[in-house]
Write a protein that holds these residues in place. Structure first.
Motif, PDB file in Angstrom:
ATOM      1  N   ALA A 101       0.832  -1.203   0.000  1.00 53.71           N
ATOM      2  CA  ALA A 101       0.000   0.000   0.000  1.00 53.71           C
ATOM      3  C   ALA A 101       0.865   1.251   0.000  1.00 53.71           C
ATOM      4  O   ALA A 101       0.642   2.189  -0.778  1.00 53.71           O
ATOM      5  CB  ALA A 101      -0.934  -0.004   1.204  1.00 53.71           C
ATOM      6  N   GLY A 102       1.861   1.298   0.879  1.00 51.61           N
ATOM      7  CA  GLY A 102       2.714   2.471   0.964  1.00 51.61           C
ATOM      8  C   GLY A 102       3.574   2.674  -0.268  1.00 51.61           C
ATOM      9  O   GLY A 102       3.741   3.804  -0.753  1.00 51.61           O
ATOM     10  N   ALA A 162       3.846  18.052   6.251  1.00 53.67           N
ATOM     11  CA  ALA A 162       3.182  17.765   4.982  1.00 53.67           C
ATOM     12  C   ALA A 162       1.725  18.186   5.042  1.00 53.67           C
ATOM     13  O   ALA A 162       1.144  18.312   6.127  1.00 53.67           O
ATOM     14  CB  ALA A 162       3.286  16.281   4.648  1.00 53.67           C
ATOM     15  N   ARG A 163       1.142  18.365   3.875  1.00 54.17           N
ATOM     16  CA  ARG A 163      -0.287  18.678   3.805  1.00 54.17           C
ATOM     17  C   ARG A 163      -1.142  17.429   3.978  1.00 54.17           C
ATOM     18  O   ARG A 163      -2.306  17.519   4.365  1.00 54.17           O
ATOM     19  CB  ARG A 163      -0.612  19.342   2.471  1.00 54.17           C
ATOM     20  CG  ARG A 163       0.093  20.677   2.256  1.00 54.17           C
ATOM     21  CD  ARG A 163      -0.328  21.303   0.921  1.00 54.17           C
ATOM     22  NE  ARG A 163       0.434  22.520   0.688  1.00 54.17           N
ATOM     23  CZ  ARG A 163       1.654  22.542   0.156  1.00 54.17           C
ATOM     24  NH1 ARG A 163       2.238  21.409  -0.181  1.00 54.17           N
ATOM     25  NH2 ARG A 163       2.294  23.681  -0.012  1.00 54.17           N
ATOM     26  N   ASN A 164      -0.559  16.282   3.635  1.00 53.76           N
ATOM     27  CA  ASN A 164      -1.289  15.019   3.713  1.00 53.76           C
ATOM     28  C   ASN A 164      -0.394  13.929   4.281  1.00 53.76           C
ATOM     29  O   ASN A 164       0.828  13.951   4.095  1.00 53.76           O
ATOM     30  CB  ASN A 164      -1.759  14.583   2.315  1.00 53.76           C
ATOM     31  CG  ASN A 164      -2.625  15.612   1.631  1.00 53.76           C
ATOM     32  OD1 ASN A 164      -3.827  15.658   1.852  1.00 53.76           O
ATOM     33  ND2 ASN A 164      -2.010  16.444   0.796  1.00 53.76           N
ATOM     34  N   VAL A 165      -1.005  12.968   4.941  1.00 57.50           N
ATOM     35  CA  VAL A 165      -0.293  11.803   5.463  1.00 57.50           C
ATOM     36  C   VAL A 165      -1.076  10.556   5.073  1.00 57.50           C
ATOM     37  O   VAL A 165      -2.304  10.512   5.238  1.00 57.50           O
ATOM     38  CB  VAL A 165      -0.141  11.859   6.997  1.00 57.50           C
ATOM     39  CG1 VAL A 165       0.443  10.545   7.535  1.00 57.50           C
ATOM     40  CG2 VAL A 165       0.746  13.032   7.405  1.00 57.50           C
ATOM     41  N   VAL A 166      -0.362   9.570   4.547  1.00 63.06           N
ATOM     42  CA  VAL A 166      -0.953   8.265   4.247  1.00 63.06           C
ATOM     43  C   VAL A 166      -0.353   7.257   5.225  1.00 63.06           C
ATOM     44  O   VAL A 166       0.843   6.993   5.194  1.00 63.06           O
ATOM     45  CB  VAL A 166      -0.666   7.823   2.800  1.00 63.06           C
ATOM     46  CG1 VAL A 166      -1.282   6.435   2.540  1.00 63.06           C
ATOM     47  CG2 VAL A 166      -1.193   8.843   1.805  1.00 63.06           C
ATOM     48  N   VAL A 167      -1.186   6.733   6.102  1.00 63.89           N
ATOM     49  CA  VAL A 167      -0.749   5.687   7.033  1.00 63.89           C
ATOM     50  C   VAL A 167      -0.996   4.348   6.342  1.00 63.89           C
ATOM     51  O   VAL A 167      -2.123   4.019   5.997  1.00 63.89           O
ATOM     52  CB  VAL A 167      -1.525   5.767   8.364  1.00 63.89           C
ATOM     53  CG1 VAL A 167      -1.055   4.665   9.307  1.00 63.89           C
ATOM     54  CG2 VAL A 167      -1.335   7.134   9.004  1.00 63.89           C
ATOM     55  N   ALA A 168       0.082   3.604   6.134  1.00 60.85           N
ATOM     56  CA  ALA A 168      -0.002   2.343   5.389  1.00 60.85           C
ATOM     57  C   ALA A 168       0.829   1.273   6.088  1.00 60.85           C
ATOM     58  O   ALA A 168       1.655   0.611   5.465  1.00 60.85           O
ATOM     59  CB  ALA A 168       0.454   2.545   3.944  1.00 60.85           C
ATOM     60  N   GLY A 180      -4.370   0.074   2.805  1.00 61.77           N
ATOM     61  CA  GLY A 180      -3.938  -1.286   3.096  1.00 61.77           C
ATOM     62  C   GLY A 180      -4.619  -1.851   4.319  1.00 61.77           C
ATOM     63  O   GLY A 180      -5.744  -1.477   4.672  1.00 61.77           O
ATOM     64  N   ASP A 181      -3.930  -2.763   5.000  1.00 63.51           N
ATOM     65  CA  ASP A 181      -4.514  -3.470   6.140  1.00 63.51           C
ATOM     66  C   ASP A 181      -5.043  -2.531   7.207  1.00 63.51           C
ATOM     67  O   ASP A 181      -6.102  -2.757   7.788  1.00 63.51           O
ATOM     68  CB  ASP A 181      -3.463  -4.399   6.774  1.00 63.51           C
ATOM     69  CG  ASP A 181      -3.154  -5.600   5.896  1.00 63.51           C
ATOM     70  OD1 ASP A 181      -3.527  -5.594   4.718  1.00 63.51           O
ATOM     71  OD2 ASP A 181      -2.528  -6.554   6.396  1.00 63.51           O
ATOM     72  N   CYS A 182      -4.302  -1.461   7.506  1.00 63.46           N
ATOM     73  CA  CYS A 182      -4.677  -0.610   8.634  1.00 63.46           C
ATOM     74  C   CYS A 182      -5.885   0.266   8.335  1.00 63.46           C
ATOM     75  O   CYS A 182      -6.376   0.961   9.230  1.00 63.46           O
ATOM     76  CB  CYS A 182      -3.495   0.242   9.091  1.00 63.46           C
ATOM     77  SG  CYS A 182      -3.043   1.575   7.977  1.00 63.46           S
ATOM     78  N   SER A 183      -6.393   0.205   7.101  1.00 64.06           N
ATOM     79  CA  SER A 183      -7.635   0.920   6.802  1.00 64.06           C
ATOM     80  C   SER A 183      -8.820   0.259   7.494  1.00 64.06           C
ATOM     81  O   SER A 183      -9.890   0.858   7.590  1.00 64.06           O
ATOM     82  CB  SER A 183      -7.889   0.935   5.296  1.00 64.06           C
ATOM     83  OG  SER A 183      -8.209  -0.361   4.821  1.00 64.06           O
ATOM     84  N   SER A 184      -8.637  -0.980   7.955  1.00 68.08           N
ATOM     85  CA  SER A 184      -9.664  -1.812   8.587  1.00 68.08           C
ATOM     86  C   SER A 184     -10.679  -2.314   7.576  1.00 68.08           C
ATOM     87  O   SER A 184     -11.652  -2.963   7.939  1.00 68.08           O
ATOM     88  CB  SER A 184     -10.393  -1.092   9.734  1.00 68.08           C
ATOM     89  OG  SER A 184     -11.272  -0.077   9.264  1.00 68.08           O
ATOM     90  N   ALA A 206      -2.171  -2.601  -2.601  1.00 69.38           N
ATOM     91  CA  ALA A 206      -1.619  -1.756  -3.662  1.00 69.38           C
ATOM     92  C   ALA A 206      -2.703  -0.869  -4.260  1.00 69.38           C
ATOM     93  O   ALA A 206      -2.484   0.326  -4.512  1.00 69.38           O
ATOM     94  CB  ALA A 206      -0.984  -2.634  -4.734  1.00 69.38           C
ATOM     95  N   ALA A 207      -3.881  -1.448  -4.480  1.00 71.02           N
ATOM     96  CA  ALA A 207      -4.981  -0.675  -5.062  1.00 71.02           C
ATOM     97  C   ALA A 207      -5.384   0.482  -4.161  1.00 71.02           C
ATOM     98  O   ALA A 207      -5.601   1.608  -4.633  1.00 71.02           O
ATOM     99  CB  ALA A 207      -6.174  -1.593  -5.329  1.00 71.02           C
ATOM    100  N   THR A 208      -5.484   0.248  -2.861  1.00 71.69           N
ATOM    101  CA  THR A 208      -5.866   1.338  -1.954  1.00 71.69           C
ATOM    102  C   THR A 208      -4.781   2.398  -1.870  1.00 71.69           C
ATOM    103  O   THR A 208      -5.072   3.580  -1.703  1.00 71.69           O
ATOM    104  CB  THR A 208      -6.179   0.809  -0.545  1.00 71.69           C
ATOM    105  OG1 THR A 208      -5.022   0.138   0.004  1.00 71.69           O
ATOM    106  CG2 THR A 208      -7.350  -0.154  -0.571  1.00 71.69           C
ATOM    107  N   GLY A 209      -3.519   1.989  -1.995  1.00 65.87           N
ATOM    108  CA  GLY A 209      -2.445   2.975  -2.011  1.00 65.87           C
ATOM    109  C   GLY A 209      -2.572   3.927  -3.164  1.00 65.87           C
ATOM    110  O   GLY A 209      -2.412   5.160  -3.022  1.00 65.87           O
ATOM    111  N   VAL A 210      -2.864   3.407  -4.343  1.00 62.16           N
ATOM    112  CA  VAL A 210      -3.041   4.250  -5.523  1.00 62.16           C
ATOM    113  C   VAL A 210      -4.252   5.152  -5.361  1.00 62.16           C
ATOM    114  O   VAL A 210      -4.223   6.342  -5.736  1.00 62.16           O
ATOM    115  CB  VAL A 210      -3.168   3.378  -6.791  1.00 62.16           C
ATOM    116  CG1 VAL A 210      -3.538   4.229  -7.997  1.00 62.16           C
ATOM    117  CG2 VAL A 210      -1.857   2.638  -7.047  1.00 62.16           C
TER     118      VAL A 210
END
Length: 479
Positions: free
Chosen positions: A19-20, A225-231, A454-458, A467-471
């Motif tokens: 995901a990341g 940063a303006r955005n953070v992606v936790v993956a 990814g996984d941590c999205s629940s 990978a799809a959710t990362g994109v």
């Protein structure tokens, strides 16, 4: 970025798993200023010392692949994440399947895909999976196509032999060798487009500042940063909880978790199950209406164990390049957690209970003995290292034992001999235990600019789904 906010990037991605990696790559090639933080190291440096992978004729590790195992796997961090550190199954190549089952509240049941629900639309989810595959093919994954498979036809179908659903949709495996190629090429492309990569940088805190930007503390430095992606993957449960609480993100404790066991039997006994599909998914509903399903079929594989917070849990390895004479697979029940309970703690308590019976680790028992159908004078052993032979029934509880019985009795029609003296059961298995975060269809939380992929999205688990959710998160940020 303007001169006034030159120190503020467009995005920080936390976690270098599928995901990341895909999120960071998509952001970089889309022109965003982005940093990828990964607790571990480069994928090669993070690989188990007992793994050999060959690329372009060169040995990456001077040891035989999967000949030995550690008692506790500690090689689950690093670029590629836990998924790419072992031969693994990517999932559907063509046509997203609805492999989950639940009651519809009208006396029947409905099927669904976790990714479909995460992204709000089945066609959108199917396109995201297809796009993830195309990226992997572009960066070195050998294509695998199923002749005659209709990409518009969901793989899930009404079950047989007492199953509510049987899914034999074509899926694709990937070896560590090919994973190295994909990760190398994807990362090189991202770096060429300006990605900043920081390895050995554990994210310690994420907080929103008064001006709406985000501050991420990692490795003694504060990044903005303006955005953070936790993956982060499963091992990041404690970190995810802290991010949610520190930033007043809307979520609730998980009300559903997957708990269960892994079965292991001689490969020739399970062969009929994997003859037409190497990762079939079979589901039935128990008397409480809870789905009981097969999970992660590892034909010719091994079981593995790894430390998870203060306990130990099990998973399966797909030993594709050096297969064993065993096949293992999970049997998990999607549990409705008692009202007021916290699913994460409920799952951890289940694992702790089994570990206590195993003197701090997993427990293995012949299937016939677990079901109370006879004694096995000479237990067949298992692929686990130093597993404790014990009585699993007390720690699993009668309902989980009944779920296992219901599954194997149905499978016996498909795999004669499975319910026999050569089959063993090992526990604990726990999945889907992250808090239920309120997310948009783009996986943005209630705190603007904070995404979970990814996984941590629940919402999902799996390499390709991750990978799809990362994109998806990256494209939302780019918009």
């Amino acid at each position: 970025m303007t001169e006034a906010d030159a120190g503020v990037q467009d995005a920080i991605v936390i976690g270098g798993g599928p995901a990341g990696l895909f999120a960071a790559w998509r952001l970089a090639v889309g022109g965003a200023g982005v940093t990828l933080l990964e607790t571990g190291g480069d994928m090669r440096a993070s690989l188990c010392g007992k793994v050999t992978a060959r690329m372009q004729g060169r040995n990456v590790r001077p040891a035989e692949k999967f000949r030995l195992q550690c008692q506790r796997c500690d090689c689950l961090t690093g670029l590629g994440g836990a998924a790419f550190h072992f031969d693994t199954n990517l999932g559907y190549v063509q046509g997203l399947s609805r492999t989950k089952v639940e009651h519809d509240g009208k006396g029947g049941f409905r099927t669904y895909s976790g990714l479909e629900r995460a992204l709000g639309d089945f066609d959108r989810a199917a396109r995201a999976v297809a796009d993830a595959y195309e990226v992997m093919y572009r960066f070195g994954l050998p294509p695998a196509r199923a002749e005659g498979h209709d990409p518009k036809e969901p793989g899930g179908r009404p079950g047989r032999a007492g199953f509510v659903l049987a899914d034999e949709a074509f899926s694709q495996a990937i070896t560590v060798d090919d994973a190295l190629t994909v990760v190398d090429n994807l990362l090189a492309d991202a770096l060429a487009h300006g990605l900043r990569l920081r390895l050995g940088a554990r994210a310690e805190r994420v907080r929103r500042r008064a001006d709406g930007t985000w501050q991420v503390s990692a490795g003694g430095a504060d990044l903005l940063a303006r955005n953070v992606v936790v993956a982060v993957g499963k091992l990041g449960l404690r970190f995810v909880r802290s991010v949610l609480d520190d930033n007043a993100v809307a979520y609730r404790p998980s009300s559903r978790v997957d708990l269960g066991v892994r079965l292991e039997a001689p490969r020739e006994i399970v062969a009929p199950l994997t003859a037409s599909c190497h990762n079939p998914k079979l589901t039935y509903l128990n008397e409480q209406g809870e789905p009981v399903r097969t999970f992660c079929v590892c034909e010719g594989g091994r079981m593995m164990q790894y430390a998870f917070l203060d306990t130990v849990v099990l998973d399966g390895q797909h030993c594709l390049t050096t297969p064993t004479q065993r096949t293992n697979f999970g049997i998990v029940t999607t549990i409705d957690v008692p009202a007021g309970g916290d699913g994460s703690e409920y799952a951890l308590d289940f694992a702790r209970r089994v570990n206590a019976a195993g003197a701090g680790g997993p427990v293995v028992q012949p299937l016939l003995e677990l079901l109370g159908r006879g004694r096995v004078p000479q237990p067949p052993g298992s692929s686990l290292v130093q597993a404790i032979q014990g009585d699993l029934a007390a720690s699993l509880g009668p309902q989980r034992v009944a779920d296992i019985a219901g599954m194997v009795d149905r499978m016996e029609d498909l795999t004669p001999g499975l319910v026999g003296p050569a089959t063993v059961v090992a526990a604990p298995v726990v999945e889907r235990l992250f808090p239920a975060v309120e997310l948009s269809d783009d996986l943005q939380s209630s705190a603007a600019g904070l995404y979970f992929a990814g996984d941590c999205s629940s919402k999902i688990i799996g390499v390709t789904y991750g990978a799809a959710t990362g994109v998806v998160t990256a494209e939302s940020i780019l918009r």
